[in-house]
Scaffold this motif. Structure first.
Motif, mmCIF file in Angstrom:
data_model
loop_
_atom_site.group_PDB
_atom_site.id
_atom_site.type_symbol
_atom_site.label_atom_id
_atom_site.label_comp_id
_atom_site.label_asym_id
_atom_site.label_seq_id
_atom_site.Cartn_x
_atom_site.Cartn_y
_atom_site.Cartn_z
ATOM 1 N N ASN A 128 91.322 7.070 -7.793
ATOM 2 C CA ASN A 128 92.253 6.450 -6.675
ATOM 3 C C ASN A 128 92.608 7.698 -5.619
ATOM 4 O OD1 ASN A 128 94.147 4.841 -5.642
ATOM 5 N ND2 ASN A 128 95.886 5.737 -6.763
ATOM 6 N N ILE A 129 91.308 8.396 -5.214
ATOM 7 C CA ILE A 129 91.572 9.317 -4.030
ATOM 8 C C ILE A 129 91.629 8.546 -2.779
ATOM 9 C CG2 ILE A 129 90.392 11.099 -2.981
ATOM 10 C CD1 ILE A 129 89.079 11.510 -5.700
ATOM 11 N N GLN A 130 92.681 8.888 -2.114
ATOM 12 C CA GLN A 130 93.062 8.001 -0.957
ATOM 13 C C GLN A 130 92.935 8.846 0.525
ATOM 14 O OE1 GLN A 130 97.159 7.005 -1.403
ATOM 15 N NE2 GLN A 130 96.970 6.333 -3.654
ATOM 16 N N VAL A 131 92.160 8.199 1.373
ATOM 17 C CA VAL A 131 91.999 8.656 2.615
ATOM 18 C C VAL A 131 93.283 8.054 3.687
ATOM 19 C CG1 VAL A 131 90.539 8.993 4.854
ATOM 20 C CG2 VAL A 131 89.749 8.901 2.464
ATOM 21 N N LYS A 132 94.195 8.783 4.254
ATOM 22 C CA LYS A 132 95.071 8.484 4.921
ATOM 23 C C LYS A 132 94.852 8.938 6.508
ATOM 24 C CE LYS A 132 98.563 8.603 1.343
ATOM 25 N NZ LYS A 132 98.752 7.192 1.460
ATOM 26 N N ARG A 133 95.183 7.966 7.590
ATOM 27 C CA ARG A 133 94.867 8.244 8.910
ATOM 28 C C ARG A 133 95.969 7.726 9.746
ATOM 29 N NH1 ARG A 133 89.100 6.316 10.675
ATOM 30 N NH2 ARG A 133 88.424 8.342 9.451
ATOM 31 N N GLN A 134 96.568 8.328 10.330
ATOM 32 C CA GLN A 134 97.828 8.166 11.122
ATOM 33 C C GLN A 134 98.948 7.351 10.067
ATOM 34 O OE1 GLN A 134 96.333 6.037 14.504
ATOM 35 N NE2 GLN A 134 95.418 7.715 15.517
ATOM 36 N N GLY A 135 99.050 7.872 9.037
ATOM 37 C CA GLY A 135 100.081 7.249 8.177
ATOM 38 C C GLY A 135 99.721 6.237 7.303
ATOM 39 N N LYS A 136 98.364 5.656 7.557
ATOM 40 C CA LYS A 136 98.046 4.459 6.815
ATOM 41 C C LYS A 136 96.878 4.785 6.048
ATOM 42 C CE LYS A 136 99.473 1.083 10.390
ATOM 43 N NZ LYS A 136 98.914 0.196 11.329
ATOM 44 N N THR A 137 96.593 4.042 4.877
ATOM 45 C CA THR A 137 95.665 4.435 3.829
ATOM 46 C C THR A 137 94.322 3.606 4.331
ATOM 47 O OG1 THR A 137 97.228 4.781 2.074
ATOM 48 C CG2 THR A 137 95.030 4.348 1.680
ATOM 49 N N THR B 208 82.301 13.944 4.661
ATOM 50 C CA THR B 208 82.890 12.748 3.986
ATOM 51 C C THR B 208 84.157 13.176 3.132
ATOM 52 O OG1 THR B 208 81.317 12.929 2.201
ATOM 53 C CG2 THR B 208 80.830 11.581 4.075
ATOM 54 N N VAL B 209 84.568 12.169 2.141
ATOM 55 C CA VAL B 209 85.817 12.604 1.143
ATOM 56 C C VAL B 209 85.039 13.567 0.210
ATOM 57 C CG1 VAL B 209 87.365 11.718 -0.213
ATOM 58 C CG2 VAL B 209 86.838 10.476 1.480
ATOM 59 N N THR B 210 83.889 13.383 -0.437
ATOM 60 C CA THR B 210 83.779 14.373 -1.518
ATOM 61 C C THR B 210 83.300 15.614 -0.762
ATOM 62 O OG1 THR B 210 81.280 13.326 -0.753
ATOM 63 C CG2 THR B 210 82.440 12.473 -2.839
ATOM 64 N N HIS B 211 82.625 15.668 0.383
ATOM 65 C CA HIS B 211 82.702 17.221 0.993
ATOM 66 C C HIS B 211 84.219 17.692 1.097
ATOM 67 C CE1 HIS B 211 81.904 20.413 4.035
ATOM 68 N NE2 HIS B 211 80.725 20.190 3.396
ATOM 69 N N ALA B 212 84.981 16.886 1.344
ATOM 70 C CA ALA B 212 86.423 17.776 1.349
ATOM 71 C C ALA B 212 86.939 18.003 0.202
ATOM 72 C CB ALA B 212 87.412 16.682 2.218
ATOM 73 N N LEU B 213 86.614 17.167 -0.777
ATOM 74 C CA LEU B 213 86.863 17.740 -2.171
ATOM 75 C C LEU B 213 86.020 19.096 -2.671
ATOM 76 C CD1 LEU B 213 87.162 14.278 -4.043
ATOM 77 C CD2 LEU B 213 88.897 15.398 -3.390
ATOM 78 N N TYR B 214 84.908 19.152 -2.003
ATOM 79 C CA TYR B 214 84.222 20.379 -2.545
ATOM 80 C C TYR B 214 84.651 21.628 -1.962
ATOM 81 C CZ TYR B 214 80.042 23.276 -3.299
ATOM 82 O OH TYR B 214 79.224 24.318 -3.883
ATOM 83 N N ASP C 271 82.491 6.571 -0.238
ATOM 84 C CA ASP C 271 82.606 8.156 0.152
ATOM 85 C C ASP C 271 82.652 7.826 1.777
ATOM 86 O OD1 ASP C 271 82.548 10.692 0.214
ATOM 87 O OD2 ASP C 271 80.786 10.887 -0.136
ATOM 88 N N VAL C 272 83.663 7.609 2.475
ATOM 89 C CA VAL C 272 83.712 7.405 3.727
ATOM 90 C C VAL C 272 83.813 8.622 4.659
ATOM 91 C CG1 VAL C 272 85.098 5.302 3.744
ATOM 92 C CG2 VAL C 272 86.251 7.249 4.130
ATOM 93 N N SER C 273 83.406 8.764 6.129
ATOM 94 C CA SER C 273 83.352 9.782 6.895
ATOM 95 C C SER C 273 84.655 10.296 7.236
ATOM 96 C CB SER C 273 82.404 9.618 8.033
ATOM 97 O OG SER C 273 81.128 9.441 7.512
ATOM 98 N N LEU C 274 85.053 11.304 7.491
ATOM 99 C CA LEU C 274 86.187 11.777 7.988
ATOM 100 C C LEU C 274 86.359 12.055 9.437
ATOM 101 C CD1 LEU C 274 87.145 14.458 5.091
ATOM 102 C CD2 LEU C 274 88.022 11.878 5.133
ATOM 103 N N ARG C 275 87.844 11.821 9.940
ATOM 104 C CA ARG C 275 87.956 12.251 11.398
ATOM 105 C C ARG C 275 88.963 13.319 11.476
ATOM 106 N NH1 ARG C 275 88.316 6.360 14.519
ATOM 107 N NH2 ARG C 275 86.214 5.630 13.777
ATOM 108 N N SER C 276 89.034 13.954 12.614
ATOM 109 C CA SER C 276 90.041 15.172 12.779
ATOM 110 C C SER C 276 91.388 14.460 12.515
ATOM 111 C CB SER C 276 89.891 15.711 14.266
ATOM 112 O OG SER C 276 90.609 16.629 14.225
ATOM 113 N N GLY C 277 92.279 15.246 11.545
ATOM 114 C CA GLY C 277 93.615 14.888 11.473
ATOM 115 C C GLY C 277 93.771 14.123 10.147
ATOM 116 N N ASP C 278 92.650 13.619 9.596
ATOM 117 C CA ASP C 278 92.753 12.711 8.272
ATOM 118 C C ASP C 278 93.347 13.464 7.393
ATOM 119 O OD1 ASP C 278 91.489 10.569 9.717
ATOM 120 O OD2 ASP C 278 89.765 10.655 8.634
#
Length: 871
Positions: A236-245, A217-223, A263-270
């Motif tokens: 204001n931590i943002q998750v962008k996928r294919q150019g969009k938040t 997730t996002v918190t895991h990525a920060l860690y 704290d959403v799950s991430l996908r490859s390329g995020d």
């Protein structure tokens, strides 16, 4: 063609394996991805046991897993200078809230920490599935989902699984096996998850591209990126996928409320983007969580209170200090009422909020101080009296409590001015009620002034173990309260240097007497200091002084309507030696003169109450004219009843000898030795003076020697003389003619400490000094001084024969006639008990004139010591 190249590479790898049998984890991983049949063929071709390769694969997986667990390490960026600074005093600095939660340091871009696969996990390309078949036949397969999203089970048709959840995958495989094979059952488990790459950019510790688990997730990525920098935004931590938040994470929701919905799950390329921090507010003081907090535009004072966790119980909320940047870049202070005025305040970026604590002082209460069983603060109520708090002398007061004198310190103005009310505890418990006002301080004193007196009295009372523990607890409470007062009012030092200086001052000024904690001097010190502080021109210091024959002379606070009688009670009452006929009050008047007022019958309360004392009055209680302390004199030796006798001033030696039964028939009154303490003190001073003069003279002689003069002085001789002189004890002997005193021809008045020793009949003559053998000889009438010297071996070379003298048995000294002291006409001067002294010739000691004086003192004191030693 591609398959042929891969097979060739694997063959080369296995040639290396067969040579050293030390495959790398990458080689084992490539081997495990081959079909089972091809694995068996390669193993057979190179003569390697397939089970060994599989064990290595398992160990390699564990090693990789351990490496994954260690990809994040705590930050350790402190420099040598910072480590040295750890030894320096630490200054309290506020830190931004939440930044340490994800603080770490990534060691590689390898996949992050493993996590348990949940049933809603979405299967994708690269995931490895472990399928175990059991029933009519057994087999185990580890299968990887290919790039087309298909799962190929040996001996079964491929099935499309990409996009299914883990739960759907298991159900699909079970259905497929049951439909296509009879008598087979299946067990499905995830063997290995695919990895994916995400970008973490912005204000992170180590931005970059990371390979993470598909469960991240996002918190895991920060860690895994090491956390956030000091200027990163947590809100204001943002998750962008294919150019969009697609999502925005506010970490405050997670840290303060446990809300992980953002704290959403991430996908490859995020891409995880951490912008810079927004507006911040600093909060410190009496709050549960001090720190620097980030604000959003819609944040209110309630949300700010939630950020710092609320206020402490002792927070002063009526006037919270807020420092704010206003127009023209200037700072201004505003006070906010966090009880009633919250709706008028909105936090703003740059605010610095400081919440102070309430004053460490209990209000609307009564305070008991001193020799009480339970000191401290008590609830005040209307018509509260002293006997409501102290009901029993045995249960509520300490054994040493003084029942005749207690005071109430009462605040009489908003400026903190006080007045003192004096009362008697005995009267207050016998019906004469003493009512208390709000915030009164009641002081109960000890009946003793010094700790030694108090301890002795308590020892005589044989306190129990619980009573002794109660004494210690009360003393500790009082000392703690005193220290608190000194820190707030008297500016007690805080630094170690100031503490050291103050400790030195206290040691220098500390009185010799060890004052008790509950004594008048100790407890009244702060009260008198407060009265002195509030005194001004026209408003004199409200104190008075009692001197003379009272138990505790000193300065006392002046209470309302203080009379001569109550002043005497404050000083502990009259001594046995006090003159009660009248006392004198000395009073300063406005013109600078002094007025003396006579108070009659001070032991009678109605008459003593006739005069009211004023500020700075001094009451002097006189001593009875016929009063004196008892004298003790000691009689020893040949008296009928030797011992210690009590005498009064004016008694004579002849009178006390009569009280002792007179002298025995064996007494030798001519040789009586009489000592007096006052004379002993004089001799001590003379010896000290002589020792000092001798040191100076020796130093002078030593200096002369150093510049070349001849001298016979040695260091050992001078040092021995000084040590001998320092060790001499004064005797305080007074030469008396006891026969004349007994015949009432002379009179000797006695003093305290006098001592008389009457030896028995004397039959010897002693000779000391510079003779070859100092000794005593049997007295023989007609024997001359020269004869006794010859009996002692004659004179030494350094004897001064011109200065020979005789010390009579009663201590008197006479010098024989120089021209004929060897003659017979001097024989009648010698009597039994006399001592012949042959002094030293000082010329042998380098003309050191003080040697002669010192030697004579040694000899003379030696005679006295020898005589007293016979007692």
């Amino acid at each position: 063609m591609l398959f042929i190249r891969i097979t060739a590479l694997l063959m080369l790898s296995f040639s290396a394996i067969s040579a050293a049998f030390n495959p790398t984890p990458e080689q084992i991983e490539q081997f495990s991805k081959l079909p089972k049949a091809q694995q068996e063929a390669l193993a057979k071709q190179y003569g390697i046991d397939l089970s060994t390769i599989r064990n290595l694969n398992t160990n390699s997986a564990q090693t990789v897993s351990n490496n994954q667990k260690n990809t994040i390490k705590p930050r350790n960026s402190s420099t040598i200078e910072e480590q040295e600074d750890e030894l320096k005093p630490v200054e309290h600095t506020l830190k931004p809230f939440g930044y340490d939660i994800f603080s770490g340091e990534p060691t590689s871009f390898a996949p992050g920490e493993s996590a348990e696969v949940t049933s809603d996990y979405v299967i994708g390309r690269g995931d490895a599935i472990n399928i175990t078949l059991y029933g009519k036949e057994s087999a185990s397969h580890t299968l990887v989902i290919d790039n087309e999203g298909r799962l190929s089970i040996p001996n079964f048709s491929p099935v499309q699984v990409a996009g299914l959840t883990y739960e759907e995958l298991k159900q699909l495989i079970k259905n497929k096996i049951s439909q296509e094979a009879i008598g087979l059952n299946v067990f499905v488990a995830m063997s290995q998850l695919r990895s994916m790459r995400v970008m973490i950019v912005g204000e992170t510790y180590k931005p970059g591209s990371y390979t993470v688990s598909p469960l991240s997730t996002v918190t895991h990525a920060l860690y895994v990126s090491g956390g956030l920098t000091e200027i990163a935004s947590l809100r204001n931590i943002q998750v962008k996928r294919q150019g969009k938040t697609i999502a925005t994470l506010d970490l405050y929701d997670l840290l303060l409320e446990g809300d992980s919905s953002g704290d959403v799950s991430l996908r490859s390329g995020d891409v995880v983007f951490v912008p810079s921090v927004g507006s911040q507010v600093k909060v410190e003081g009496a709050v549960k969580r001090e720190g620097i907090f980030e604000l959003k535009d819609d944040d209110t004072v309630d949300s700010l209170i939630k950020m710092f966790g609320g206020f402490k119980d002792d927070a002063f909320l009526e006037q919270v200090q807020v420092k704010r940047v206003v127009e023209n870049s200037r700072q201004s202070i505003i006070s906010v009422d966090f009880i009633n005025g919250l709706g008028l305040f909105k936090p703003k970026g740059g605010d610095s909020i400081k919440v102070k604590s309430v004053k460490n002082e209990v209000v609307d209460s009564i305070t008991l101080i001193g020799a009480v069983a339970r000191p401290g603060h008590y609830e005040w109520s209307k018509d509260l009296a002293f006997d409501n708090l102290i009901k029993s002398i045995q249960n509520d007061l300490l054994p040493q409590a003084d029942l005749g004198y207690a005071i109430i310190v009462r605040q009489v103005s908003k400026l903190g001015e006080i007045e003192v009310i004096q009362f008697s505890i005995a009267d207050a418990l016998n019906g004469k009620r003493v009512f208390l006002n709000k915030n009164d301080e009641v002081y109960v004193f000890s009946r003793f002034q010094t700790q030694e007196e108090e301890d002795k009295a308590l020892t005589d009372l044989a306190l129990t173990k619980d009573e002794k523990e109660l004494q210690e607890r009360v003393k500790l409470w009082h000392l703690y309260e005193t220290r608190q007062f000194e820190e707030k009012v008297m500016q007690w030092p805080t630094s170690e240097e100031e503490l050291g200086l103050e400790a030195t001052k206290l040691e220098d000024t500390q009185p010799e007497e060890n004052l008790t904690v509950f004594g008048r001097t100790t407890l009244l010190e702060t009260v008198i200091s407060r009265l002195e502080y509030q005194s001004t021109v026209g408003h004199n210091k409200a104190v008075f002084e009692v001197s003379g024959e009272v138990k505790f002379p000193g300065v006392y606070p002046l209470a309302n309507n203080t009379t001569t009688y109550s002043a005497i009670q404050a000083a502990g009452g009259l001594l046995e030696s006090a003159f009660v006929g009248f006392a004198e009050v000395t009073r300063a008047i406005n013109d600078g003169n002094v007025r003396h007022i006579r108070v009659e019958d001070i032991d009678a309360q109605p008459l003593a109450d006739a005069l009211l004392l004023k500020s700075r009055d001094t009451l002097n209680v006189l001593m009875r004219p016929d009063w004196q302390a008892s004298y003790k004199v000691h009689l020893a030796g040949e008296v009928t009843f030797p011992g210690t006798y009590t005498v009064k001033r004016g008694d004579t030696l002849e009178g006390v000898i009569k009280r002792a039964g007179g002298l025995t028939k064996y007494a030798e009154p001519r040789a009586a030795i009489f000592t007096r303490e006052a004379i002993k003190e004089q001799e001590k001073q003379q010896l000290l003076k002589l020792s000092e003069e001798l040191r100076k003279d020796i130093a002078s002689k030593s200096f002369q020697k150093s510049i070349g003069s001849n001298t016979s002085l040695s260091y050992e001789e001078t040092d021995k003389l000084l040590k001998d002189l320092a060790s001499v004890e004064a005797l305080g002997r007074l030469v008396i003619n006891l026969p004349s005193i007994l015949a009432q021809q002379d009179t000797l008045s006695l003093q305290d400490g006098d001592s008389l020793y009457i030896p028995g009949k004397q039959e010897s003559i002693s000779i000391i000094g510079e003779v070859n053998y100092s000794s005593s000889h049997l007295f023989k009438r007609g024997t001359s001084i020269d004869d006794y010297i010859n009996l002692s071996g004659g004179l030494k070379d350094r004897a001064d024969e011109d200065k020979v003298y005789v010390i009579k048995a009663n201590g008197a000294v006479y010098i024989p006639n120089r021209s004929s002291w060897f003659a017979v006409n001097n024989q009648h001067n010698l009597e039994p008990g006399d001592t012949i002294v042959v002094p030293m010739d000082a010329s042998y000691m380098d003309n050191l004139t003080l040697w002669s004086t010192a030697t004579q003192i040694f000899y003379q004191l030696g005679v006295g010591i020898a005589a007293i030693a016979r007692i």
